[in-house]
Design an enzyme around this catalytic site. Structure first.
Site, PDB file in Angstrom:
ATOM      1  N   GLU A 143       0.826  -1.206   0.000  1.00 39.21           N
ATOM      2  CA  GLU A 143       0.000   0.000   0.000  1.00 39.21           C
ATOM      3  C   GLU A 143       0.864   1.261   0.000  1.00 39.21           C
ATOM      4  OE1 GLU A 143      -3.433   2.162   2.770  1.00 39.21           O
ATOM      5  OE2 GLU A 143      -2.106   0.619   3.629  1.00 39.21           O
ATOM      6  N   ASP A 178      -5.412   2.860  -1.301  1.00 38.02           N
ATOM      7  CA  ASP A 178      -6.160   3.680  -0.351  1.00 38.02           C
ATOM      8  C   ASP A 178      -6.342   5.061  -0.974  1.00 38.02           C
ATOM      9  OD1 ASP A 178      -6.841   5.437   1.803  1.00 38.02           O
ATOM     10  OD2 ASP A 178      -6.087   3.948   3.224  1.00 38.02           O
ATOM     11  N   GLN A 206      -9.441   1.254  -0.115  1.00 34.57           N
ATOM     12  CA  GLN A 206      -9.804   1.827   1.185  1.00 34.57           C
ATOM     13  C   GLN A 206     -10.164   3.299   0.991  1.00 34.57           C
ATOM     14  OE1 GLN A 206      -6.197   0.715   3.368  1.00 34.57           O
ATOM     15  NE2 GLN A 206      -7.379  -0.748   4.564  1.00 34.57           N
ATOM     16  N   GLU A 242     -11.595   2.797   6.350  1.00 34.02           N
ATOM     17  CA  GLU A 242     -10.489   2.976   7.279  1.00 34.02           C
ATOM     18  C   GLU A 242     -10.399   4.462   7.644  1.00 34.02           C
ATOM     19  OE1 GLU A 242      -5.992   1.206   7.762  1.00 34.02           O
ATOM     20  OE2 GLU A 242      -6.421   2.388   5.967  1.00 34.02           O
TER      21      GLU A 242
END
Length: 264
Positions: A143, A178, A206, A242
């Site tokens: 990530e 993300d 995310q 998240e």
């Protein structure tokens, strides 16, 4: 329609961790993710998942001494044995929880080093982790994380993550994209989605509001547009929620902030 997974490390802070599973199920989540589940046994976690009808979709591998600022071990010279032990532990949990994804954090570039100095080690560690995960039937994710939240973090950009995947050459090594981090580092999130989702290399998304990492109905990203785009691009994975609820640990604070959701 997007499928949302509650991140139990950040959502429902008003509850003890093991009670967050039931709270998520009451809010009609069907899946959960968490960062570091290792304080609890596989059996205890599996019992909560089963009792609540939830699927565990993502966990992180151990990330070193987080109290000392460590955010992963994969790029840290001299920590290879600890890295491998952490991956083995994560895979044991993933198999026990029937969790398909393990996020391996890269780590903060050591003082006196440049990214180029540790990239070969990072690639080698990921290759080893992917090989072990293949045997376990698990996918490894990496990530890109923004440098404002984690100064010095090795992996920050989507293009770098995909370059790393090319270097490793493992079919079960994927990107965890993300959108919060992507917006802070690069912006142009819609174009990044259009570029990378069709490749099949993005295993997990995310979300959080930017810049404060609260609910995705506030901030500089227009998530309804992005959700429609994600659907149009045929993404079938989960979208991890998240973020930090604006109401913090106030009773019902997470639930009160879920009005942004258009589906389970």
């Amino acid at each position: 329609m997007p499928r949302y997974a509650a991140n139990l490390s950040m959502l429902y802070p008003e509850h003890a961790f093991l009670d967050r599973f039931a709270a998520a199920a009451r809010d009609d989540f069907r899946a959960v993710e968490c960062q570091f589940p290792y304080e609890y046994s596989v059996l205890a976690l599996r019992d909560r998942l089963g009792a609540c009808g939830l699927q565990q979709v993502l966990i992180n591998a151990p990330a070193g001494n987080r109290a000392a600022g460590e955010r992963g071990l994969a790029c840290l010279p001299g920590r290879e044995a600890e890295f491998r032990a952490g991956v083995e532990q994560a895979l044991e949990y993933a198999q026990g929880l029937r969790c398909p994804l393990v996020h391996v954090m890269a780590g903060v570039v050591p003082p006196g080093c440049e990214r180029a100095d540790v990239q070969a080690l990072y690639v080698d560690n990921l290759a080893w982790a992917a090989q072990r995960a293949q045997t376990a039937g698990v996918q490894i994710t990496i990530e890109p994380i923004n440098l404002r939240d984690v100064p010095g973090y090795f992996l920050n950009r989507q293009d770098h993550a995909h370059e790393i995947i090319d270097r490793v050459g493992a079919a079960n090594l994927k990107v965890q994209m993300d959108l919060y981090h992507c917006q802070i580092v690069e912006g142009d999130v819609a174009m990044k989605l259009q570029r990378y989702l069709p490749t099949g290399r993005v295993a997990h998304l995310q979300i959080a509001g930017v810049p404060q990492r609260h609910e995705p109905d506030h901030g500089e990203l227009h998530h309804p547009y992005l959700f429609d785009l994600i659907d149009a691009l045929g993404y079938e994975g989960w979208i991890g929620c998240e973020y930090r609820p604006r109401r913090g640990a106030a009773p019902g604070g997470t639930t009160a902030g879920l009005g942004w959701r258009s589906g389970p």
